[in-house]
Write a protein that holds these residues in place. Structure first.
Motif, PDB file in Angstrom:
ATOM      1  N   LEU A  97       0.840  -1.247   0.006  1.00 37.13           N
ATOM      2  CA  LEU A  97      -0.038  -0.005   0.235  1.00 37.13           C
ATOM      3  C   LEU A  97       0.956   1.239  -0.114  1.00 37.13           C
ATOM      4  CD1 LEU A  97      -2.799  -1.001   2.513  1.00 37.13           C
ATOM      5  CD2 LEU A  97      -2.778  -1.257  -0.163  1.00 37.13           C
ATOM      6  N   GLY A 101      -0.677   2.310  -3.311  1.00 33.15           N
ATOM      7  CA  GLY A 101      -1.910   2.423  -2.720  1.00 33.15           C
ATOM      8  C   GLY A 101      -2.229   3.970  -2.883  1.00 33.15           C
ATOM      9  N   GLN A 105      -5.844   4.285   0.822  1.00 35.01           N
ATOM     10  CA  GLN A 105      -5.630   3.018   1.189  1.00 35.01           C
ATOM     11  C   GLN A 105      -4.157   3.109   2.136  1.00 35.01           C
ATOM     12  OE1 GLN A 105      -5.002   1.685  -2.732  1.00 35.01           O
ATOM     13  NE2 GLN A 105      -6.889   0.762  -2.994  1.00 35.01           N
ATOM     14  N   ALA A 119      -4.016  -7.250   8.556  1.00 33.44           N
ATOM     15  CA  ALA A 119      -3.922  -7.535   6.979  1.00 33.44           C
ATOM     16  C   ALA A 119      -3.566  -8.835   6.811  1.00 33.44           C
ATOM     17  CB  ALA A 119      -3.354  -6.394   6.367  1.00 33.44           C
ATOM     18  N   VAL A 163      -8.933  -6.932   6.520  1.00 37.27           N
ATOM     19  CA  VAL A 163      -8.748  -6.437   5.037  1.00 37.27           C
ATOM     20  C   VAL A 163      -7.459  -7.596   4.476  1.00 37.27           C
ATOM     21  CG1 VAL A 163      -6.630  -4.857   5.511  1.00 37.27           C
ATOM     22  CG2 VAL A 163      -8.212  -4.782   3.427  1.00 37.27           C
ATOM     23  N   LEU A 165      -5.404  -8.038   0.852  1.00 34.32           N
ATOM     24  CA  LEU A 165      -4.900  -7.434  -0.328  1.00 34.32           C
ATOM     25  C   LEU A 165      -4.711  -8.786  -1.541  1.00 34.32           C
ATOM     26  CD1 LEU A 165      -3.484  -4.980  -1.700  1.00 34.32           C
ATOM     27  CD2 LEU A 165      -1.347  -5.894  -1.270  1.00 34.32           C
ATOM     28  N   VAL A 184      -7.848  -3.896  -2.651  1.00 36.94           N
ATOM     29  CA  VAL A 184      -8.163  -4.178  -1.138  1.00 36.94           C
ATOM     30  C   VAL A 184      -9.506  -4.264  -1.081  1.00 36.94           C
ATOM     31  CG1 VAL A 184      -7.920  -2.766   0.830  1.00 36.94           C
ATOM     32  CG2 VAL A 184      -6.257  -2.157  -0.960  1.00 36.94           C
TER      33      VAL A 184
END
Length: 378
Positions: A97, A101, A105, A119, A163, A165, A184
């Motif tokens: 990110l 990102g 983000q 994450a 979250v 990725l 994301v």
């Protein structure tokens, strides 16, 4: 080049090593690793309060470190304690990110640093064999956003991640570097299905499927179709982290074995006095120092041009894979039958060393990469 750690890094290492020794002893770690969650949210918050997560990121992203040696210091200490909290994926996703990102983000990195969000990287797919560009999960544009369909394997701590990725193909064929995009995706988004399981070395992972998962256009991290470079960049930090973690685990396995050789007696004398065992242990010590040099080289090259960086990282991962397996084998054999018992911490360190070789590419994979990048640089 001066490879001595700065005063700040020495303080960070001392603080983290002391915290793990006092608050994250093996019995505590074993309970956490075998729990239904596979990690401790309380411990994760305490690591965040110590600033350990912040040490993995640059000041521009809310951290206070982020250089190769900062990452090596942190993960070497984590390896000594066999820490199962989700540091690795937090580092990889955060770095991705930070690299590509958008503004919204990038603000998520702060929630990683303060421990309020977890994450996970969803990149590897069932049936793949470390092929970095093998992505069959598809993302198709629809109604101003994207719809994702596909499956990912061995997603670390996916059950408890806030979250994901996700790598998905927006164009090209399954093994093309071009055409990979990163998204994301909230773990609780409609159509995200997670099947968790316990890992052999502690903690949990999951198989994740995406069934018509709809995301907005701003879920795309970076430019459509150019996600491979971001993945390579972020996973490079992960390779360095794993190499440093293995080094910490090897140091502990070495100390356990030396202590056993000094105390276990046969024929009335410590078995460490037997010359044959001394020779084997001396070889192990030399191999660990070679691994240490490889980690230092990788940490120093993490921000170098691509070919130099990737060669150093693959050299470290190959070295760690080969030497980690040897240290595990020798430590078990020099302990004898007791080395195989679940109650002895050494067995868990040996298991983790073997498993590290299979994360983010094994030694065969990285040997091939090292050769390929060497030809490219020639």
């Amino acid at each position: 080049m001066n490879f001595q750690h700065t005063e700040d890094r020495r303080m960070l290492a001392d603080t983290l090593n002391r915290f793990i020794a006092e608050q994250y002893g093996f019995s505590t770690r074993d309970t956490i690793a075998r729990s239904t969650s596979g990690f401790s949210a309380d411990m994760w918050q305490r690591f965040a309060e110590l600033g350990v997560i912040g040490a993995l990121f640059d000041e521009a992203d809310g951290g206070f470190g982020g250089q190769g040696f900062d990452i090596a210091v942190v993960f070497e200490a984590l390896g000594r304690g066999l820490v199962v909290e989700p540091f690795l994926d937090t580092l990889i996703v955060g770095r991705a990110l930070a690299h590509a990102g958008n503004a919204a983000q990038r603000t998520r990195i702060a929630s990683f640093i303060d421990g309020s969000q977890v994450a996970a990287l969803a990149h590897d797919e069932p049936g793949s064999h470390y092929e970095d560009a093998r992505v069959s999960t598809r993302a198709e544009q629809q109604d101003g956003g994207y719809v994702l369909n596909g499956a990912k394997g061995v997603v670390q701590q996916a059950e408890h991640a806030n979250v994901l990725l996700v790598s998905a193909r927006t164009s090209g064929e399954a093994f093309d570097e071009a055409g990979i995009s990163l998204f994301v995706v909230p773990r609780d988004a409609a159509g995200v299905n997670v099947r968790g399981y316990a890992k052999i070395d502690g903690g949990r992972a999951a198989e994740v499927t995406f069934d018509n998962v709809r995301v907005d256009a701003d879920a795309l991290a970076g430019t459509e179709g150019s996600g491979f470079a971001t993945l390579e960049h972020a996973r490079g930090y992960g390779v360095l982290a794993l190499a440093a973690e293995a080094l910490g685990a090897m140091d502990v396995a070495r100390d356990f074995t030396l202590d056993y050789l000094r105390t276990r007696k046969q024929f009335g004398v410590p078995i460490g006095s037997f010359q044959a065992l001394q020779h084997r242990m001396a070889d192990v010590l030399l191999e660990i120092e070679q691994a240490r040099s490889a980690v230092i080289n990788a940490a120093a090259a993490i921000e170098a041009p691509r070919a130099q960086r990737e060669r150093a990282l693959s050299a470290a991962k190959y070295t760690i894979g080969r030497i980690g397996a040897r240290v595990a084998e020798e430590a078990i054999q020099l302990h004898g039958g007791i080395g195989m018992t679940w109650e002895l911490p050494l067995a868990h360190y040996a298991k983790r060393l073997v498993m590290i070789d299979h994360q983010l590419g094994d030694e065969d994979h990285h040997l091939a990469r090292y050769i390929a990048f060497g030809r490219e640089a020639a």
